[in-house]
Scaffold this active site. Structure first.
Site, PDB file in Angstrom:
ATOM      1  N   GLY A 105       0.831  -1.200   0.000  1.00 51.81           N
ATOM      2  CA  GLY A 105       0.000   0.000   0.000  1.00 51.81           C
ATOM      3  C   GLY A 105       0.861   1.245   0.000  1.00 51.81           C
ATOM      4  CD  GLN A 133       3.382   5.844   2.490  1.00 52.76           C
ATOM      5  OE1 GLN A 133       2.419   5.360   1.903  1.00 52.76           O
ATOM      6  NE2 GLN A 133       4.276   5.086   3.090  1.00 52.76           N
ATOM      7  CB  CYS A 192       4.910   2.229   7.336  1.00 51.70           C
ATOM      8  SG  CYS A 192       4.531   3.733   6.435  1.00 51.70           S
ATOM      9  CG  LEU A 193       6.507   0.941   1.276  1.00 53.60           C
ATOM     10  CD1 LEU A 193       5.820   1.261  -0.041  1.00 53.60           C
ATOM     11  CD2 LEU A 193       7.716   0.046   1.039  1.00 53.60           C
ATOM     12  CG  HIS A 199      -0.898   1.667   7.190  1.00 51.57           C
ATOM     13  ND1 HIS A 199      -0.004   1.262   8.158  1.00 51.57           N
ATOM     14  CD2 HIS A 199      -0.174   2.394   6.306  1.00 51.57           C
ATOM     15  CE1 HIS A 199       1.194   1.740   7.868  1.00 51.57           C
ATOM     16  NE2 HIS A 199       1.126   2.429   6.733  1.00 51.57           N
ATOM     17  CD  GLU A 200      -1.197   2.704   2.608  1.00 46.12           C
ATOM     18  OE1 GLU A 200      -0.696   3.854   2.532  1.00 46.12           O
ATOM     19  OE2 GLU A 200      -0.521   1.708   2.905  1.00 46.12           O
ATOM     20  CG  HIS A 248       0.301   7.026   5.176  1.00 43.05           C
ATOM     21  ND1 HIS A 248       1.437   7.488   5.818  1.00 43.05           N
ATOM     22  CD2 HIS A 248       0.485   5.704   5.000  1.00 43.05           C
ATOM     23  CE1 HIS A 248       2.261   6.460   6.016  1.00 43.05           C
ATOM     24  NE2 HIS A 248       1.701   5.359   5.541  1.00 43.05           N
TER      25      HIS A 248
HETATM   26  C1  QAP Z   1       0.875  -0.738   4.967  1.00 34.12           C
HETATM   27  O1  QAP Z   1       3.021  -1.089   4.111  1.00 34.12           O
HETATM   28  C2  QAP Z   1       0.588  -1.979   5.764  1.00 34.12           C
HETATM   29  O2  QAP Z   1       9.665  -2.228   6.518  1.00 34.12           O
HETATM   30  C3  QAP Z   1       1.679  -0.931   3.714  1.00 34.12           C
HETATM   31  O3  QAP Z   1      11.557  -2.985   4.786  1.00 34.12           O
HETATM   32  C4  QAP Z   1       1.570  -2.951   5.994  1.00 34.12           C
HETATM   33  O4  QAP Z   1       3.637  -1.860   2.130  1.00 34.12           O
HETATM   34  C5  QAP Z   1      -0.624  -2.163   6.318  1.00 34.12           C
HETATM   35  C6  QAP Z   1       7.637  -2.551   3.519  1.00 34.12           C
HETATM   36  C7  QAP Z   1       1.286  -4.067   6.739  1.00 34.12           C
HETATM   37  C8  QAP Z   1      -0.908  -3.287   7.050  1.00 34.12           C
HETATM   38  C9  QAP Z   1       0.033  -4.245   7.251  1.00 34.12           C
HETATM   39  C10 QAP Z   1       8.003  -2.314   4.818  1.00 34.12           C
HETATM   40  C11 QAP Z   1       8.615  -2.949   2.627  1.00 34.12           C
HETATM   41  C12 QAP Z   1       6.285  -2.371   3.056  1.00 34.12           C
HETATM   42  C13 QAP Z   1       9.314  -2.454   5.234  1.00 34.12           C
HETATM   43  C14 QAP Z   1       3.947  -1.615   3.260  1.00 34.12           C
HETATM   44  C15 QAP Z   1      10.288  -2.855   4.329  1.00 34.12           C
HETATM   45  C16 QAP Z   1       9.933  -3.104   3.029  1.00 34.12           C
HETATM   46  C17 QAP Z   1       5.297  -1.829   3.793  1.00 34.12           C
HETATM   47 CO    CO Z   2       2.515   3.467   5.535  1.00 39.11          CO
END
Ligand code: QAP
Ligand code: CO
Length: 185
Positions: A46, A51, A111-112, A153-154, A157
């Site tokens: 997401g 971001q 989270c990215l 979550h998004e 943001h």
């Molecule tokens: C939000 O997050 C989310 O730490 C989206 O090293 C995530 O795409 C909502 C990511 C999980 C609910 C559950 C994170 C990639 C990606 C990192 C993401 C990383 C590489 C996170």
């Molecule tokens: Co995020």
């Protein structure tokens, strides 16, 4: 298409509240394509416009194997479709609003904008959301599980809220110290 730089916590620009999209024009469509490309290139599920430092109510998502976790709610039953066997589920939400939510549960999130950090957050397990898609067409979607969590979550943001804001002051302080150390290198 372009891979865009992602703002990293604790960048203050992540605290900006996004504005409504007035019209889904070519500029918005290009931004959506670039957001998908950026999200896939970073192995994300997401990404919110906030971001990439674009403060408009736009978010993209692709939760793998989420086919059984959502349903497009359409008036015409014949159009009611779902592709439960598809692995990829790209979804774009413009001007999203949650209209129903229930069942609170703890879920692990990342989270990215906070790479390498994961924590448990309480979210609704079942939501209904209304939005416009990348073509400006209105849709209603019912989502559960990880997809529902990702949408919340998004949406946060777009309000300048990060998942780490829900953690204890102690955990937030420790995260800040960790991030500051790695930023210096
Ligand atoms: C939000 O997050 C989310 O730490 C989206 O090293 C995530 O795409 C909502 C990511 C999980 C609910 C559950 C994170 C990639 C990606 C990192 C993401 C990383 C590489 C996170
Ligand atoms: Co995020």
């Amino acid at each position: 298409m372009m891979i865009l730089p992602i703002l990293k916590f604790p960048d203050e620009r992540l605290r900006t509240k996004a504005s409504e999209v007035k019209m889904v024009n070519n500029e918005i469509k290009t931004m959506v394509k670039n957001m998908f490309e950026t999200m896939y290139a970073s192995d994300g599920i997401g990404l919110a416009a906030t971001q990439i430092d674009q403060h408009l109510r736009v978010m993209v998502m692709d939760v793998p194997d989420s086919g059984e976790d959502y349903q497009l709610l359409l008036k015409n039953r014949e159009n009611k479709h779902n592709k439960p066997l598809a692995k990829k589920h790209p979804l774009c939400f413009i001007n999203p609003t949650i209209t129903q939510k229930d069942g609170k549960e703890m879920h692990t999130e990342g989270c990215l904008s906070v790479p390498g950090y994961y924590a448990e957050v309480e979210r609704f397990n079942h939501i209904v959301i209304e939005a416009l898609d990348q073509n400006g067409k209105a849709f209603t979607l019912e989502a559960r599980n990880l997809l529902a969590v990702c949408i919340q979550h998004e949406l946060d943001h777009l309000q300048g809220i990060l998942f780490v804001d829900y953690l204890s002051k102690f955990k937030q302080k420790r995260l800040l110290e960790k991030v500051k150390k790695t930023d210096k290198r």
